[in-house]
Design a protein around this motif. Structure first.
Motif, short mmCIF file in Angstrom:
data_model
loop_
_atom_site.label_atom_id
_atom_site.label_comp_id
_atom_site.label_asym_id
_atom_site.label_seq_id
_atom_site.Cartn_x
_atom_site.Cartn_y
_atom_site.Cartn_z
N ALA A 104 25.84 23.78 15.23
CA ALA A 104 25.14 24.34 14.07
C ALA A 104 23.66 24.52 14.41
O ALA A 104 23.14 23.88 15.33
CB ALA A 104 25.26 23.41 12.86
N LEU A 105 23.02 25.40 13.66
CA LEU A 105 21.56 25.41 13.62
C LEU A 105 21.15 24.40 12.55
O LEU A 105 21.64 24.47 11.42
CB LEU A 105 21.04 26.80 13.26
CG LEU A 105 21.10 27.85 14.37
CD1 LEU A 105 20.67 29.21 13.82
CD2 LEU A 105 20.24 27.47 15.56
N ILE A 106 20.23 23.50 12.88
CA ILE A 106 19.94 22.40 11.96
C ILE A 106 18.48 22.30 11.53
O ILE A 106 18.17 21.53 10.63
CB ILE A 106 20.38 21.04 12.54
CG1 ILE A 106 19.59 20.72 13.83
CG2 ILE A 106 21.87 21.04 12.82
CD1 ILE A 106 19.82 19.31 14.33
N PRO A 124 12.83 23.96 8.89
CA PRO A 124 11.73 24.94 8.88
C PRO A 124 12.14 26.30 9.44
O PRO A 124 11.73 27.35 8.93
CB PRO A 124 10.65 24.27 9.73
CG PRO A 124 10.90 22.82 9.58
CD PRO A 124 12.40 22.70 9.53
N TYR A 125 12.94 26.31 10.51
CA TYR A 125 13.33 27.60 11.10
C TYR A 125 14.27 28.38 10.18
O TYR A 125 14.36 29.60 10.26
CB TYR A 125 13.98 27.38 12.46
CG TYR A 125 14.20 28.66 13.24
CD1 TYR A 125 13.14 29.52 13.52
CD2 TYR A 125 15.46 29.02 13.69
CE1 TYR A 125 13.34 30.68 14.23
CE2 TYR A 125 15.68 30.19 14.40
CZ TYR A 125 14.61 31.02 14.67
OH TYR A 125 14.80 32.19 15.36
N SER A 126 14.96 27.67 9.28
CA SER A 126 15.84 28.39 8.35
C SER A 126 15.06 29.25 7.37
O SER A 126 15.60 30.19 6.80
CB SER A 126 16.76 27.42 7.59
OG SER A 126 16.09 26.73 6.55
N ALA A 154 19.41 34.50 8.33
CA ALA A 154 20.65 35.18 8.74
C ALA A 154 21.31 34.47 9.92
O ALA A 154 22.54 34.39 10.01
CB ALA A 154 20.36 36.64 9.10
N GLN A 155 20.49 33.93 10.84
CA GLN A 155 21.06 33.21 11.97
C GLN A 155 21.81 31.96 11.51
O GLN A 155 22.81 31.56 12.12
CB GLN A 155 19.96 32.80 12.95
CG GLN A 155 19.35 33.97 13.71
CD GLN A 155 18.40 33.50 14.79
OE1 GLN A 155 18.63 32.48 15.45
NE2 GLN A 155 17.30 34.21 14.96
N TYR A 156 21.34 31.35 10.43
CA TYR A 156 22.00 30.15 9.91
C TYR A 156 23.34 30.50 9.29
O TYR A 156 24.31 29.74 9.44
CB TYR A 156 21.08 29.44 8.91
CG TYR A 156 19.99 28.65 9.61
CD1 TYR A 156 20.03 27.28 9.65
CD2 TYR A 156 18.95 29.30 10.27
CE1 TYR A 156 19.05 26.55 10.32
CE2 TYR A 156 17.97 28.59 10.93
CZ TYR A 156 18.02 27.23 10.97
OH TYR A 156 17.06 26.52 11.65
N PRO A 179 17.52 27.38 3.04
CA PRO A 179 18.62 28.21 3.57
C PRO A 179 19.55 27.41 4.46
O PRO A 179 20.76 27.66 4.49
CB PRO A 179 17.88 29.30 4.35
CG PRO A 179 16.56 29.43 3.65
CD PRO A 179 16.21 28.02 3.25
N TYR A 180 19.01 26.44 5.21
CA TYR A 180 19.87 25.58 6.02
C TYR A 180 20.89 24.86 5.15
O TYR A 180 22.10 24.88 5.43
CB TYR A 180 19.02 24.56 6.77
CG TYR A 180 19.81 23.38 7.29
CD1 TYR A 180 20.76 23.54 8.30
CD2 TYR A 180 19.62 22.10 6.76
CE1 TYR A 180 21.49 22.45 8.76
CE2 TYR A 180 20.34 21.01 7.23
CZ TYR A 180 21.28 21.19 8.22
OH TYR A 180 22.01 20.12 8.68
N ALA A 181 20.43 24.21 4.08
CA ALA A 181 21.34 23.47 3.21
C ALA A 181 22.38 24.39 2.60
O ALA A 181 23.56 24.04 2.48
CB ALA A 181 20.55 22.75 2.12
N ALA A 182 21.96 25.61 2.21
CA ALA A 182 22.90 26.57 1.63
C ALA A 182 23.98 26.94 2.63
O ALA A 182 25.17 27.05 2.28
CB ALA A 182 22.15 27.81 1.16
#
Length: 333
Positions: A83-85, A88-90, A95-97, A148-151
């Motif tokens: 996963a992407l975790i 901040p980057y999210s 879209a990458q997430y 967005p990460y959590a979503a």
């Protein structure tokens, strides 16, 4: 229960520790790492050569359904950690997430279903709960994505559970609270503090000190994965893996400073402050379900266990800094 297991995201922080633990317990381990042109295997390159010799390492991309199907083939159990975790980057690349965390999970679920895998462990995160509406947080707590990460992780978890409900796919969702320990990325708060202090800083840059977290030493988290995979009662269930111990970031800073033996002044770093409405102010796990269904209990729980975990983490980062001098004062998104 041991058997033929695939670990996706095996080159990562938790994934590499999980691979080590699985090998020690006698599992036949296939480890999928993210392909890169340098041929590196992430943190698997850091584990003992005698352990790594027992691991079948395959490179690929979780977003590629063909690569995922190849990796799953011939495995009894899949532990899906890829996963992407980075939160901040999210904010920068949501879209990458979605592509990695949601579509990647869909690829794993479909490949496992097609291959007749006997157990899938889907990795969630305590971030899906958002700021605690009550504590301690049990698995019935409402989901509230604040990034967005959590979503993307909520979407992945719900896909996994939907495959169980729709097709009878033997899925368990493991929901670790904040894991820390050797090999963790320097963008996380505990390594950020440790690295700056070990670099000799008398003042360090941090975000907010008031949020609380339920920190879990990585060895406890790795054992949690295996306990969930072995539990028939965990099929179709979400299981929190947490210490049932709440500590603020400020108090964590004080403990690390004591362990390192260096007083410190804090400077607020705006880069490390989440946008308004996105900061998760409080996380505290109820781990009763994990204990009831799997028998898992944290070995590094409570104040004493947390301090012991911090001591082990500081020791590792001290030697890691000698092996790999880096940019302790910089902030990696």
């Amino acid at each position: 229960m041991t058997g033929k297991v695939l670990v996706t995201g095996a080159g990562g922080f938790i994934g590499s520790h999980l691979v080590e633990t699985l090998v020690r317990e006698g599992w036949d381990v296939r480890a999928q790492v993210h392909y890169n042109s340098l041929g590196g295997w992430g943190w698997l390159d850091d584990i003992a050569p005698d352990l790594l010799a027992s691991v079948e390492v395959v490179a690929g991309d979780i977003r590629d359904p063909w690569a995922v199907a190849q990796a799953v083939r011939g495995r009894d159990t899949v532990m899906h950690l890829a996963a992407l975790i980075g939160i901040p980057y999210s904010y920068v690349a949501p879209a990458q997430y979605v592509e990695t965390n949601v579509m990647g999970t869909l690829n794993v679920l479909q490949a496992a279903r097609d291959a007749g895998v006997s157990r899938i462990v889907q990795t969630s995160t305590s971030e899906v709960y958002g700021t605690a509406q009550y504590v301690p947080i049990d698995e019935r707590h409402p989901l509230a994505a604040q990034s967005p990460y959590a979503a993307s992780k909520i979407g992945a978890d719900q896909l996994a559970l939907s495959y169980h409900r729709s097709f009878g796919t033997p899925v368990s969702v493991i929901r670790p609270f904040n894991t820390y320990g050797p090999r963790q990325s320097a963008r996380a708060v505990i390594p950020a503090i440790i690295n700056q202090l070990l670099a000799g800083a008398t003042s360090i840059r941090l975000g907010s000190l008031t949020p609380t977290r339920d920190f879990n030493f990585v060895e406890d988290t790795a054992r949690g994965f295996i306990a969930v995979a072995r539990s028939e009662g965990a099929i179709g269930e979400v299981v929190n893996i947490g210490s049932n111990f709440e500590v603020s970031i400020g108090a964590t800073l004080d403990i690390i400073a004591e362990v390192v033996g260096q007083p410190v002044e804090v400077i607020l770093d705006e880069q490390r402050v989440r946008p308004a409405g996105s900061e998760v102010e409080r996380l505290w796990a109820d781990n009763a379900k994990a204990i009831r269904l799997t028998g898992w209990r944290p070995r590094y729980g409570g104040a004493d266990g947390f301090r012991l975990g911090i001591e082990r983490t500081v020791d590792w980062f001290r030697t890691a800094a000698e092996r790999r001098p880096g940019r302790a004062r910089s902030y990696a998104v």
